[in-house]
Design an enzyme around this catalytic site. Structure first.
Site, PDB file in Angstrom:
ATOM      1  N   GLN A  14       2.501 -45.956  18.776  1.00  8.13           N
ATOM      2  CA  GLN A  14       1.576 -47.067  18.555  1.00  8.13           C
ATOM      3  C   GLN A  14       0.338 -46.653  19.410  1.00  8.13           C
ATOM      4  OE1 GLN A  14       2.507 -50.360  16.724  1.00  8.13           O
ATOM      5  NE2 GLN A  14       0.158 -50.414  16.854  1.00  8.13           N
ATOM      6  N   ASP A 132     -11.933 -35.989  21.241  1.00 12.16           N
ATOM      7  CA  ASP A 132     -11.096 -36.757  21.956  1.00 12.16           C
ATOM      8  C   ASP A 132     -10.052 -35.582  22.656  1.00 12.16           C
ATOM      9  OD1 ASP A 132      -9.446 -38.716  23.446  1.00 12.16           O
ATOM     10  OD2 ASP A 132      -8.225 -39.043  21.862  1.00 12.16           O
TER      11      ASP A 132
HETATM   12 MG   LIG Z   1      -3.980 -38.429  20.604  1.00 16.49          MG
END
Ligand SMILES: [Mg+2]
Ligand SMILES: Nc1ncnc2c1ncn2[C@@H]1O[C@H](COP(=O)(O)OP(=O)(O)O)[C@@H](O)[C@H]1O
Length: 222
Positions: A14, A132
């Site tokens: 999550q 990222d």
């Molecule tokens: Mg990730």
């Protein structure tokens, strides 16, 4: 008797933007990534922004895979539910791999660095910026000579700018040094292989010097 039970989804992460589940899909384990709505945004705007993100993530995954970089196969995109169904990668994250085998021996370090650099080089040459890059967003398939899998294109975007690609590498450098101690030589090996294996690599590495300088200034002055 036929099994009429709905498939059971198991939550595995999550995050701030999405929930990730495993679920059986056509008889095989799959991953479901569901981006959630932001209640504070206007519903129409929110739906538009969320859909755009989901499409962008699925498109980048798919395009990069077609270019020969290992990424999870996209099975289905459900825009109404802001959900991507994709292949479940049987393997471990590069993060867990490094933590489990640390210190990496020289040869292994070079091999892993080369795999990472090749994937990033192809991706950047296609003008895709990951957004990222961390060792949690890279996996290694189980088995001998495991292939490197790039995952999590939730923040990816298309850009021709050398600056954006350099920042991508800088994010990885920072992530490496904060998660794994003594990774200077590992990151340097990634950069060397990136320069060798990507068409547009050299200017990106030159730009990385500027990005690092700005990063240091920001750290020094708060
Ligand atoms: Mg990730
Ligand atoms: N295709 C996949 N196969 C196996 N595990 C996955 C896959 N996609 C995601 N995961 C696992 O779920 C975690 C979260 O997924 P990710 O796409 O990185 O979402 P987030 O944006 O929340 O970081 C990953 O770090 C990885 O452990």
């Amino acid at each position: 008797m036929p099994d009429t039970q709905p498939p059971v989804a198991t939550l595995i992460k999550q995050g701030a933007e999405a929930r990730v589940y495993t679920i059986p899909f056509a008889g095989r384990p799959a991953i479901v990534k569901e981006r959630f709505r932001k209640a504070y945004r206007h519903p129409t705007l929110d739906e538009k922004l969320t859909s755009r993100r989901v499409v962008q993530e699925a498109r980048c995954l798919h395009r990069i895979r077609r270019a020969g970089v290992d990424t999870p196969t996209v099975y289905l995109v459900d825009l109404k539910a802001s959900t991507i169904y994709m292949e479940f990668i049987d393997g471990i994250s590069v993060r867990d791999h490094i933590l489990a085998t640390s210190p990496l021996n020289h040869q292994h370090e070079r091999e892993l660095a080369t795999k990472i650099a090749k994937s990033l080089g192809v991706m950047h040459d296609m003008d895709i910026v990951h957004g990222d890059l961390t060792t949690s967003n890279m996996m290694m398939r189980a088995g001998d000579n495991p292939s490197l899998v790039l995952i999590d294109f939730g923040l990816s975007f298309v850009s021709t700018l050398v600056e954006d690609k350099a920042v991508d590498l800088y994010v990885l450098e920072r992530a490496l040094s904060s998660t794994h101690p003594d990774t200077d030589s590992f990151f340097q090996a990634i950069l060397n292989a990136y320069a060798k294996n990507s068409k547009g690599g050299k200017p990106v590495l030159k730009k990385l010097e500027d990005v690092r300088r700005r990063g240091r200034k920001r750290t020094a002055f708060g």
